[in-house]
Motif scaffolding. Sequence first.
Motif, PDB file in Angstrom:
ATOM      1  N   SER A  38       0.849  -1.188   0.000  1.00  0.00           N
ATOM      2  CA  SER A  38       0.000   0.000   0.000  1.00  0.00           C
ATOM      3  C   SER A  38       0.887   1.241   0.000  1.00  0.00           C
ATOM      4  O   SER A  38       2.113   1.135  -0.070  1.00  0.00           O
ATOM      5  CB  SER A  38      -0.932  -0.011   1.221  1.00  0.00           C
ATOM      6  OG  SER A  38      -1.959   0.940   1.063  1.00  0.00           O
ATOM      7  N   GLU A  40       1.302   5.711   1.210  1.00  0.00           N
ATOM      8  CA  GLU A  40       0.859   6.881   1.963  1.00  0.00           C
ATOM      9  C   GLU A  40       1.383   8.146   1.300  1.00  0.00           C
ATOM     10  O   GLU A  40       2.489   8.129   0.736  1.00  0.00           O
ATOM     11  CB  GLU A  40       1.359   6.804   3.405  1.00  0.00           C
ATOM     12  CG  GLU A  40       0.676   5.720   4.214  1.00  0.00           C
ATOM     13  CD  GLU A  40       0.873   5.919   5.712  1.00  0.00           C
ATOM     14  OE1 GLU A  40       1.662   6.804   6.110  1.00  0.00           O
ATOM     15  OE2 GLU A  40       0.235   5.208   6.479  1.00  0.00           O
ATOM     16  N   GLY A  43      -3.943   4.754   0.188  1.00  0.00           N
ATOM     17  CA  GLY A  43      -3.993   3.343   0.535  1.00  0.00           C
ATOM     18  C   GLY A  43      -5.373   2.801   0.853  1.00  0.00           C
ATOM     19  O   GLY A  43      -5.582   1.599   0.851  1.00  0.00           O
ATOM     20  N   SER A  44      -6.299   3.687   1.175  1.00  0.00           N
ATOM     21  CA  SER A  44      -7.684   3.284   1.431  1.00  0.00           C
ATOM     22  C   SER A  44      -8.580   4.421   0.922  1.00  0.00           C
ATOM     23  O   SER A  44      -8.102   5.543   0.720  1.00  0.00           O
ATOM     24  CB  SER A  44      -7.924   3.030   2.917  1.00  0.00           C
ATOM     25  OG  SER A  44      -7.841   4.215   3.667  1.00  0.00           O
ATOM     26  N   SER A  47      -8.445   7.776   2.839  1.00  0.00           N
ATOM     27  CA  SER A  47      -7.080   8.294   2.804  1.00  0.00           C
ATOM     28  C   SER A  47      -6.701   8.814   1.427  1.00  0.00           C
ATOM     29  O   SER A  47      -5.963   9.796   1.296  1.00  0.00           O
ATOM     30  CB  SER A  47      -6.094   7.210   3.246  1.00  0.00           C
ATOM     31  OG  SER A  47      -6.350   6.816   4.578  1.00  0.00           O
ATOM     32  N   GLU A  48      -7.214   8.173   0.389  1.00  0.00           N
ATOM     33  CA  GLU A  48      -6.938   8.633  -0.971  1.00  0.00           C
ATOM     34  C   GLU A  48      -7.584   9.994  -1.235  1.00  0.00           C
ATOM     35  O   GLU A  48      -7.044  10.831  -1.959  1.00  0.00           O
ATOM     36  CB  GLU A  48      -7.422   7.605  -1.997  1.00  0.00           C
ATOM     37  CG  GLU A  48      -6.561   6.351  -2.087  1.00  0.00           C
ATOM     38  CD  GLU A  48      -5.185   6.600  -2.690  1.00  0.00           C
ATOM     39  OE1 GLU A  48      -5.029   7.588  -3.435  1.00  0.00           O
ATOM     40  OE2 GLU A  48      -4.259   5.811  -2.405  1.00  0.00           O
ATOM     41  N   ARG A  51      -5.355  12.434   0.304  1.00  0.00           N
ATOM     42  CA  ARG A  51      -4.151  12.559  -0.525  1.00  0.00           C
ATOM     43  C   ARG A  51      -4.334  13.612  -1.617  1.00  0.00           C
ATOM     44  O   ARG A  51      -3.440  14.428  -1.861  1.00  0.00           O
ATOM     45  CB  ARG A  51      -3.813  11.208  -1.157  1.00  0.00           C
ATOM     46  CG  ARG A  51      -2.614  11.245  -2.110  1.00  0.00           C
ATOM     47  CD  ARG A  51      -2.460   9.939  -2.878  1.00  0.00           C
ATOM     48  NE  ARG A  51      -1.358  10.000  -3.821  1.00  0.00           N
ATOM     49  CZ  ARG A  51      -0.097   9.653  -3.547  1.00  0.00           C
ATOM     50  NH1 ARG A  51       0.192   9.191  -2.344  1.00  0.00           N
ATOM     51  NH2 ARG A  51       0.850   9.757  -4.463  1.00  0.00           N
ATOM     52  N   ARG A  75      -3.023   8.805   7.570  1.00  0.00           N
ATOM     53  CA  ARG A  75      -2.267   7.657   8.101  1.00  0.00           C
ATOM     54  C   ARG A  75      -3.120   6.830   9.055  1.00  0.00           C
ATOM     55  O   ARG A  75      -3.093   5.602   9.029  1.00  0.00           O
ATOM     56  CB  ARG A  75      -1.005   8.166   8.801  1.00  0.00           C
ATOM     57  CG  ARG A  75      -0.147   7.073   9.428  1.00  0.00           C
ATOM     58  CD  ARG A  75       1.255   7.585   9.694  1.00  0.00           C
ATOM     59  NE  ARG A  75       1.884   7.944   8.442  1.00  0.00           N
ATOM     60  CZ  ARG A  75       2.343   9.166   8.161  1.00  0.00           C
ATOM     61  NH1 ARG A  75       2.256  10.138   9.054  1.00  0.00           N
ATOM     62  NH2 ARG A  75       2.903   9.408   6.998  1.00  0.00           N
ATOM     63  N   HIS A  78      -5.584   4.795   7.043  1.00  0.00           N
ATOM     64  CA  HIS A  78      -4.835   3.751   6.330  1.00  0.00           C
ATOM     65  C   HIS A  78      -4.455   2.622   7.280  1.00  0.00           C
ATOM     66  O   HIS A  78      -4.540   1.432   6.935  1.00  0.00           O
ATOM     67  CB  HIS A  78      -3.579   4.371   5.709  1.00  0.00           C
ATOM     68  CG  HIS A  78      -2.732   3.407   4.942  1.00  0.00           C
ATOM     69  ND1 HIS A  78      -1.372   3.302   5.126  1.00  0.00           N
ATOM     70  CD2 HIS A  78      -3.050   2.492   3.990  1.00  0.00           C
ATOM     71  CE1 HIS A  78      -0.889   2.382   4.319  1.00  0.00           C
ATOM     72  NE2 HIS A  78      -1.877   1.871   3.615  1.00  0.00           N
ATOM     73  N   ASP A  81      -7.722   0.671   8.135  1.00  0.00           N
ATOM     74  CA  ASP A  81      -8.329  -0.019   6.995  1.00  0.00           C
ATOM     75  C   ASP A  81      -7.441  -1.088   6.369  1.00  0.00           C
ATOM     76  O   ASP A  81      -7.941  -2.092   5.851  1.00  0.00           O
ATOM     77  CB  ASP A  81      -8.707   0.987   5.908  1.00  0.00           C
ATOM     78  CG  ASP A  81      -9.886   1.862   6.296  1.00  0.00           C
ATOM     79  OD1 ASP A  81     -10.593   1.509   7.249  1.00  0.00           O
ATOM     80  OD2 ASP A  81     -10.078   2.911   5.648  1.00  0.00           O
ATOM     81  N   VAL A  82      -6.134  -0.856   6.383  1.00  0.00           N
ATOM     82  CA  VAL A  82      -5.236  -1.730   5.621  1.00  0.00           C
ATOM     83  C   VAL A  82      -4.150  -2.406   6.470  1.00  0.00           C
ATOM     84  O   VAL A  82      -4.015  -3.637   6.460  1.00  0.00           O
ATOM     85  CB  VAL A  82      -4.559  -0.936   4.474  1.00  0.00           C
ATOM     86  CG1 VAL A  82      -3.626  -1.842   3.673  1.00  0.00           C
ATOM     87  CG2 VAL A  82      -5.601  -0.311   3.568  1.00  0.00           C
ATOM     88  N   SER A  95       4.407  -0.794   3.283  1.00  0.00           N
ATOM     89  CA  SER A  95       3.830   0.528   3.040  1.00  0.00           C
ATOM     90  C   SER A  95       4.866   1.452   2.411  1.00  0.00           C
ATOM     91  O   SER A  95       5.962   1.625   2.941  1.00  0.00           O
ATOM     92  CB  SER A  95       3.313   1.150   4.343  1.00  0.00           C
ATOM     93  OG  SER A  95       2.728   2.411   4.100  1.00  0.00           O
TER      94      SER A  95
END
Length: 216
Positions: A38, A40, A43-44, A47-48, A51, A75, A78, A81-82, A95
């Motif tokens: 994923s 940063e 990543g989810s 979070s995207e 971004r 973060r 992310h 979630d991941v 990551s």
Amino acid sequence: MSGIFISFEGPDGAGKTTALNSLLPLLKEETSKEVVVSREPGGSPISEKIRKIILSIHDQDMDDRTEALLYAAARRQHLVDVILPALNEDKVMISDRFVDSSIAYQGGGRQIGTKEVAEINDFAINGTIPDLTIYFDVTPEVGIARIRKDHEGAMDRLEQEKIDFHKRVHETYQKLIKENSDRIIRVDAEQKPEKVVSDALDIILKRFPKTFNGGK
């Protein structure tokens, strides 16, 4: 948590993402565990979205502390979630960037304080840190030259910063390496790409011999 958490770090233009793409199939050949990759910020889904705000060239007036808080927020999501699900399921979690990036870019580059940024992120990650961090090292001059060549002018908001900003980022990373020498291992990213990948692979295999066959 029984999985393995690895982060990749480096200044802009270090080529860590390219190296990761080359490393992934090699790592998968060496372990029976599932390897999750994923990035940063991002990543989810949530979070995207953050971004896009952080890196948009249209948000040049963003306050430095706002930027740091947005990174920490992305973060946290992310992580939930991941990263944590992968670690709880005994997977290898890689990551592309984690906390060290915020300390280097916002703490050092933006000069709002490495301690202050670390504290913001301590709240966000709640004790979750990588088992290993591979740092891909290039000088600011080489990194920026690579970005300008590869991106053909389409650089994001942080990449567009002046050289002094990137020098501060680089200097902060060097301090982090010294302070976390057991966790952060440096790779010379100015070598030929295949040597960079080989060095990174060797570090991972030797650090986790029970997980990766090549580490025996």
